[in-house]
Design a protein around this motif. Structure first.
Motif, PDB file in Angstrom:
ATOM      1  N   GLN A  71       0.810  -1.336   0.158  1.00  0.00           N
ATOM      2  CA  GLN A  71       0.019  -0.104   0.000  1.00  0.00           C
ATOM      3  C   GLN A  71       0.902   1.267   0.122  1.00  0.00           C
ATOM      4  O   GLN A  71       1.870   1.154   0.692  1.00  0.00           O
ATOM      5  N   GLN A  72       0.466   2.288  -0.774  1.00  0.00           N
ATOM      6  CA  GLN A  72       0.984   3.435  -0.822  1.00  0.00           C
ATOM      7  C   GLN A  72       0.815   4.263   0.403  1.00  0.00           C
ATOM      8  O   GLN A  72      -0.583   4.317   0.812  1.00  0.00           O
ATOM      9  N   ALA A  73       1.417   4.775   1.224  1.00  0.00           N
ATOM     10  CA  ALA A  73       1.253   5.351   2.532  1.00  0.00           C
ATOM     11  C   ALA A  73       2.497   6.291   2.775  1.00  0.00           C
ATOM     12  O   ALA A  73       3.713   6.057   2.627  1.00  0.00           O
ATOM     13  N   ASP A  74       2.239   7.590   3.642  1.00  0.00           N
ATOM     14  CA  ASP A  74       3.105   8.292   4.201  1.00  0.00           C
ATOM     15  C   ASP A  74       3.565   7.719   5.520  1.00  0.00           C
ATOM     16  O   ASP A  74       2.527   7.495   6.281  1.00  0.00           O
ATOM     17  N   ALA A  75       4.746   7.184   6.006  1.00  0.00           N
ATOM     18  CA  ALA A  75       5.077   6.675   7.216  1.00  0.00           C
ATOM     19  C   ALA A  75       4.699   7.751   8.495  1.00  0.00           C
ATOM     20  O   ALA A  75       4.712   7.128   9.411  1.00  0.00           O
ATOM     21  N   THR A  76       4.636   8.851   8.276  1.00  0.00           N
ATOM     22  CA  THR A  76       4.087   9.750   9.140  1.00  0.00           C
ATOM     23  C   THR A  76       2.494  10.077   9.444  1.00  0.00           C
ATOM     24  O   THR A  76       2.237  10.363  10.632  1.00  0.00           O
ATOM     25  N   ARG A  77       1.936   9.097   8.602  1.00  0.00           N
ATOM     26  CA  ARG A  77       0.462   9.032   8.723  1.00  0.00           C
ATOM     27  C   ARG A  77       0.110   7.536   8.186  1.00  0.00           C
ATOM     28  O   ARG A  77      -0.664   7.300   7.037  1.00  0.00           O
ATOM     29  N   LEU A  78       0.203   6.643   9.223  1.00  0.00           N
ATOM     30  CA  LEU A  78       0.170   5.289   8.755  1.00  0.00           C
ATOM     31  C   LEU A  78      -1.440   4.869   8.474  1.00  0.00           C
ATOM     32  O   LEU A  78      -2.223   5.062   9.539  1.00  0.00           O
ATOM     33  N   PRO A  79      -2.041   4.322   7.595  1.00  0.00           N
ATOM     34  CA  PRO A  79      -3.529   4.046   7.339  1.00  0.00           C
ATOM     35  C   PRO A  79      -3.770   2.908   8.091  1.00  0.00           C
ATOM     36  O   PRO A  79      -4.616   1.908   7.447  1.00  0.00           O
ATOM     37  N   PHE A  80      -3.404   2.666   9.410  1.00  0.00           N
ATOM     38  CA  PHE A  80      -3.840   1.478  10.046  1.00  0.00           C
ATOM     39  C   PHE A  80      -4.439   1.903  11.424  1.00  0.00           C
ATOM     40  O   PHE A  80      -4.084   3.021  11.939  1.00  0.00           O
ATOM     41  N   ALA A  81      -5.309   1.184  11.936  1.00  0.00           N
ATOM     42  CA  ALA A  81      -5.741   1.287  13.362  1.00  0.00           C
ATOM     43  C   ALA A  81      -4.694   1.091  14.286  1.00  0.00           C
ATOM     44  O   ALA A  81      -3.580   0.421  14.177  1.00  0.00           O
ATOM     45  N   ASP A  82      -4.911   1.459  15.721  1.00  0.00           N
ATOM     46  CA  ASP A  82      -3.973   1.642  16.659  1.00  0.00           C
ATOM     47  C   ASP A  82      -3.789  -0.138  17.101  1.00  0.00           C
ATOM     48  O   ASP A  82      -5.008  -0.955  16.891  1.00  0.00           O
ATOM     49  N   ASN A  83      -2.770  -0.775  17.395  1.00  0.00           N
ATOM     50  CA  ASN A  83      -2.393  -1.789  17.862  1.00  0.00           C
ATOM     51  C   ASN A  83      -2.733  -2.934  16.940  1.00  0.00           C
ATOM     52  O   ASN A  83      -3.428  -4.063  17.072  1.00  0.00           O
ATOM     53  N   SER A  84      -2.398  -2.970  15.624  1.00  0.00           N
ATOM     54  CA  SER A  84      -2.582  -3.590  14.177  1.00  0.00           C
ATOM     55  C   SER A  84      -1.748  -4.576  14.227  1.00  0.00           C
ATOM     56  O   SER A  84      -2.252  -5.739  13.459  1.00  0.00           O
ATOM     57  N   PHE A  85      -0.383  -4.617  14.208  1.00  0.00           N
ATOM     58  CA  PHE A  85       0.675  -5.274  13.836  1.00  0.00           C
ATOM     59  C   PHE A  85       1.495  -6.079  15.215  1.00  0.00           C
ATOM     60  O   PHE A  85       1.602  -5.137  16.236  1.00  0.00           O
ATOM     61  N   ASP A  86       1.923  -7.160  14.862  1.00  0.00           N
ATOM     62  CA  ASP A  86       2.487  -7.903  16.089  1.00  0.00           C
ATOM     63  C   ASP A  86       4.012  -7.480  15.910  1.00  0.00           C
ATOM     64  O   ASP A  86       4.907  -7.538  16.775  1.00  0.00           O
ATOM     65  N   LYS A  87       4.407  -7.662  14.578  1.00  0.00           N
ATOM     66  CA  LYS A  87       5.862  -7.292  14.262  1.00  0.00           C
ATOM     67  C   LYS A  87       6.087  -6.140  13.311  1.00  0.00           C
ATOM     68  O   LYS A  87       5.059  -5.989  12.507  1.00  0.00           O
ATOM     69  N   ILE A  88       7.088  -5.196  13.353  1.00  0.00           N
ATOM     70  CA  ILE A  88       7.152  -4.066  12.376  1.00  0.00           C
ATOM     71  C   ILE A  88       8.755  -3.927  12.125  1.00  0.00           C
ATOM     72  O   ILE A  88       9.362  -3.971  13.083  1.00  0.00           O
TER      73      ILE A  88
END
Length: 234
Positions: A71-88
């Motif tokens: 997905q195209q996205a600005d890293a300072t405005r990630l288009p995901f909900a809080d607490n979405s990922f296990d690892k980054i």
């Protein structure tokens, strides 16, 4: 060529993994092939995302337990909900971004409690040599805008609510290669020594001979071009 050791991310079956600034997809693609995860790569560059998609396409059915998305996205405005990922993963990204603290804040927001973060940036002293040898190296569009002090970056990340777990270095054989490129920046395409060194790096990447693999492991703590740090969100 991976900078972050995926084993140290402790990926588990069904984990959700976000690669922030995934570029052409090297980390997120490898993760989806080697582990049973939901891997999502985000980047601001549509060109890089298209290349990442093309690179993954031949392996789309390789691991049916994984799911891959871009997905195209600005890293300072990630288009995901809080607490979405296990690892980054955030590899070789922060040195390109003015508001790198904003990126780290977004990473914290979308990472689950007890989630693991792997961050890498160019190591300071090899990077300083590159900057001294060639202004063009870092003044190109989208180039490096800062040289990180790893200890300060660690403190910045810890201040946001992360616990530091471990550190290591990568790509020792690449430091001399980039010094040579910077030294002969304007004529690098015709430089015989750079072409020979590049063939060595390709041979190392494709064949993984014991001699270069062992040499890099020995030299990484001294000569590694990248510093990698892992953290846990608490």
């Amino acid at each position: 060529m991976l900078t972050i050791n995926l084993k140290k991310l402790q990926l588990e079956h069904g984990d959700s993994l976000l690669d922030v600034g995934c570029g052409e997809g090297r980390h997120v693609i490898h993760a989806c092939l080697e582990y049973n995860v939901l891997g999502i790569g985000v980047d601001l560059s549509l060109r890089d995302l298209h290349i990442a998609n093309e690179r993954f396409a031949p392996f789309a059915n390789y691991n049916t337990y994984s799911h891959f998305a871009l997905q195209q996205a600005d890293a300072t405005r990630l288009p995901f909900a809080d607490n979405s990922f296990d690892k980054i993963i955030c590899s070789e990204v922060l040195e390109h971004i003015g508001n790198y603290i904003g990126v780290l804040q977004e990473i914290k927001r979308v990472l689950k409690p007890n989630g693991i973060l792997g961050v890498s940036v160019p190591r300071a002293w090899p990077e300083k040599i590159c900057w001294k040898l060639s202004a063009e190296y870092h003044q190109v569009q989208g180039g490096h805008i800062r040289i990180f002090d790893a200890q300060q970056l660690r403190k910045d990340i810890e201040a946001l609510g992360f616990t530091f777990t471990h550190r290591y270095w990568a790509h020792a054989l690449h430091s001399p290669f980039w010094w040579l490129k910077c030294l002969w920046w304007k004529s690098q395409d015709s430089s015989r020594i750079i072409k020979i060194y590049h063939r060595l790096l390709v041979w190392d990447l494709m064949q993984k001979p014991w001699i270069t693999q062992t040499l890099e492991k020995i030299l990484n703590p001294v000569l590694g071009k990248s510093v990698v740090m892992h953290f846990k969100k608490f």
